[in-house]
Design a protein around this motif. Structure first.
Motif, PDB file in Angstrom:
ATOM      1  N   LEU A   5       0.830  -1.205   0.000  1.00  0.00           N
ATOM      2  CA  LEU A   5       0.000   0.000   0.000  1.00  0.00           C
ATOM      3  C   LEU A   5       0.862   1.252   0.000  1.00  0.00           C
ATOM      4  O   LEU A   5       0.592   2.207  -0.743  1.00  0.00           O
ATOM      5  N   ILE A   6       1.914   1.242   0.794  1.00  0.00           N
ATOM      6  CA  ILE A   6       2.802   2.408   0.852  1.00  0.00           C
ATOM      7  C   ILE A   6       3.506   2.608  -0.480  1.00  0.00           C
ATOM      8  O   ILE A   6       3.621   3.741  -0.982  1.00  0.00           O
ATOM      9  N   VAL A  28       1.998  10.492   6.223  1.00  0.00           N
ATOM     10  CA  VAL A  28       0.864  10.278   7.125  1.00  0.00           C
ATOM     11  C   VAL A  28       0.347   8.844   6.998  1.00  0.00           C
ATOM     12  O   VAL A  28       0.008   8.201   8.000  1.00  0.00           O
ATOM     13  N   LEU A  29       0.303   8.313   5.773  1.00  0.00           N
ATOM     14  CA  LEU A  29      -0.128   6.930   5.583  1.00  0.00           C
ATOM     15  C   LEU A  29       0.824   5.972   6.292  1.00  0.00           C
ATOM     16  O   LEU A  29       0.391   5.021   6.955  1.00  0.00           O
ATOM     17  N   LYS A  30       2.124   6.216   6.165  1.00  0.00           N
ATOM     18  CA  LYS A  30       3.111   5.375   6.854  1.00  0.00           C
ATOM     19  C   LYS A  30       2.896   5.431   8.367  1.00  0.00           C
ATOM     20  O   LYS A  30       2.932   4.399   9.056  1.00  0.00           O
ATOM     21  N   GLU A  41      -3.632  13.438  16.952  1.00  0.00           N
ATOM     22  CA  GLU A  41      -2.388  13.864  17.611  1.00  0.00           C
ATOM     23  C   GLU A  41      -1.324  12.770  17.543  1.00  0.00           C
ATOM     24  O   GLU A  41      -0.139  13.053  17.315  1.00  0.00           O
ATOM     25  N   GLU A  42      -1.745  11.505  17.714  1.00  0.00           N
ATOM     26  CA  GLU A  42      -0.781  10.398  17.638  1.00  0.00           C
ATOM     27  C   GLU A  42      -0.229  10.252  16.224  1.00  0.00           C
ATOM     28  O   GLU A  42       0.981  10.022  16.043  1.00  0.00           O
ATOM     29  N   ILE A  43      -1.090  10.386  15.234  1.00  0.00           N
ATOM     30  CA  ILE A  43      -0.619  10.302  13.843  1.00  0.00           C
ATOM     31  C   ILE A  43       0.350  11.442  13.555  1.00  0.00           C
ATOM     32  O   ILE A  43       1.396  11.238  12.915  1.00  0.00           O
ATOM     33  N   ALA A  44       0.021  12.647  14.020  1.00  0.00           N
ATOM     34  CA  ALA A  44       0.876  13.812  13.776  1.00  0.00           C
ATOM     35  C   ALA A  44       2.255  13.615  14.407  1.00  0.00           C
ATOM     36  O   ALA A  44       3.275  13.968  13.804  1.00  0.00           O
ATOM     37  N   ASN A  55      -7.731  13.405   4.160  1.00  0.00           N
ATOM     38  CA  ASN A  55      -8.798  13.666   3.183  1.00  0.00           C
ATOM     39  C   ASN A  55      -8.343  13.329   1.766  1.00  0.00           C
ATOM     40  O   ASN A  55      -9.122  12.774   0.969  1.00  0.00           O
ATOM     41  N   ARG A  56      -7.081  13.679   1.433  1.00  0.00           N
ATOM     42  CA  ARG A  56      -6.585  13.337   0.097  1.00  0.00           C
ATOM     43  C   ARG A  56      -6.411  11.826  -0.051  1.00  0.00           C
ATOM     44  O   ARG A  56      -6.708  11.250  -1.105  1.00  0.00           O
ATOM     45  N   LEU A  57      -5.919  11.168   0.981  1.00  0.00           N
ATOM     46  CA  LEU A  57      -5.770   9.715   0.927  1.00  0.00           C
ATOM     47  C   LEU A  57      -7.126   9.023   0.761  1.00  0.00           C
ATOM     48  O   LEU A  57      -7.246   8.046   0.022  1.00  0.00           O
ATOM     49  N   LYS A  58      -8.124   9.544   1.432  1.00  0.00           N
ATOM     50  CA  LYS A  58      -9.469   8.990   1.287  1.00  0.00           C
ATOM     51  C   LYS A  58      -9.995   9.209  -0.130  1.00  0.00           C
ATOM     52  O   LYS A  58     -10.606   8.318  -0.728  1.00  0.00           O
TER      53      LYS A  58
END
Length: 291
Positions: free
Chosen positions: A79-80, A157-159, A177-180, A195-198
């Motif tokens: 996926l990455i 962000v996906l990673k 916050e955890e993703i950031a 939003n772009r990934l979606k």
């Protein structure tokens, strides 16, 4: 009315509302719960189309592959890699210099059209407004998918998001916050990247709420919690992007000595991303997935 006066009036209104709620609670003998009039950063008001975490709709997860670490990593890496290639193709199709040039052209034409509209009809060159509107439409049609292309931050962000996934169950619900923190960026950047990934079909999510423990009390009964993230690539990805992802995944599974799973035919998604046509150009030489 000045800004200071407006803020003072809002503060008075909040205090009045709090006093009235307190008086009502005292009159009925019921205890008050947390107040939604608290500052924004101290409350999480439920949003529309959210599901309480015990609701089956708030648990959309499915395991990755057979649930093993080996297959989970294969799914994650495929996926990455697909996202990285789609990001590269987006920048190749829509170079930053060309984006800037077309934006400037759009601004100049918009300004010209505005000036023509301010003139008397006798002064306006015949056919010029219609020509400008056609050009603006053409530029809009090019700029929209250019603005929707994947960025490097989206891949980061996906990673970061995929570091939280439970391969055995597919459960995935980190906070923004955890993703950031994992991605090394601001929370606002995470929101835009998600939003772009979606839009490109790399992930989906549902909003969730949790109970506050205020049953039988005044105050909110539910508050917003982290989203439940899940994947429906076959339905949401542009066909060529899906084919590339499936090609990469099958290759990784074969290296593990595993047989790729069967996949049901895709159900066309009503909200197919607008940039799909451009991104679909990459990987034209790959074999069509048999499934």
């Amino acid at each position: 009315m000045s800004l200071t006066n407006s803020l003072d009036q809002r503060s008075i209104a909040r205090q009045t509302q709090s006093i009235l709620k307190g008086a009502s609670a005292a009159f009925t003998g019921r205890q008050r719960g947390p107040d939604h009039a608290e500052p924004e950063e101290k409350r999480r008001v439920p949003r529309r189309n959210s599901y309480e975490q015990s609701d089956p709709r708030a648990n959309p997860w499915t395991r990755m592959g057979d649930g093993s670490a080996g297959q989970g990593i294969a799914y994650r890496e495929a996926l990455i890699r697909t996202a990285e290639e789609a990001c590269h193709e987006g920048w190749r199709t829509y170079p930053l210099r060309e984006i800037r040039d077309r934006r400037r052209e759009h601004q100049a034409l918009s300004a010209e059209l505005e000036s023509l509209q301010a003139m008397s009809p006798a002064e306006v060159p015949i056919g010029r407004p219609a020509t400008i509107r056609r050009e603006l439409g053409r530029l809009d049609a090019w700029l929209k998918p250019a603005e929707e292309r994947l960025r490097r931050i989206d891949v980061d962000v996906l990673k970061a998001l995929l570091q939280f996934v439970d391969f055995a169950t597919g459960r995935l619900f980190p906070s923004l916050e955890e993703i950031a923190r994992r991605a090394g960026c601001h929370k606002n950047s995470v929101v835009k990247a998600l939003n772009r990934l979606k839009l490109h079909g790399f992930l989906s999510w549902v909003r969730r709420t949790i109970r506050t423990g205020n049953e039988g009390e005044f105050g909110p009964q539910l508050e917003q919690t982290s989203n439940a993230y899940y994947f429906e690539h076959r339905q949401r990805m542009a066909p060529r992007v899906w084919q590339r992802y499936w090609q990469l995944l099958c290759a990784k599974l074969r290296r593990l000595g595993k047989r790729p799973p069967q996949v049901a035919p895709a159900v066309p998604h009503a909200a197919r991303m607008g940039v799909g046509g451009a991104v679909a150009a990459f990987g034209a030489s790959i074999d069509h997935a048999s499934t």
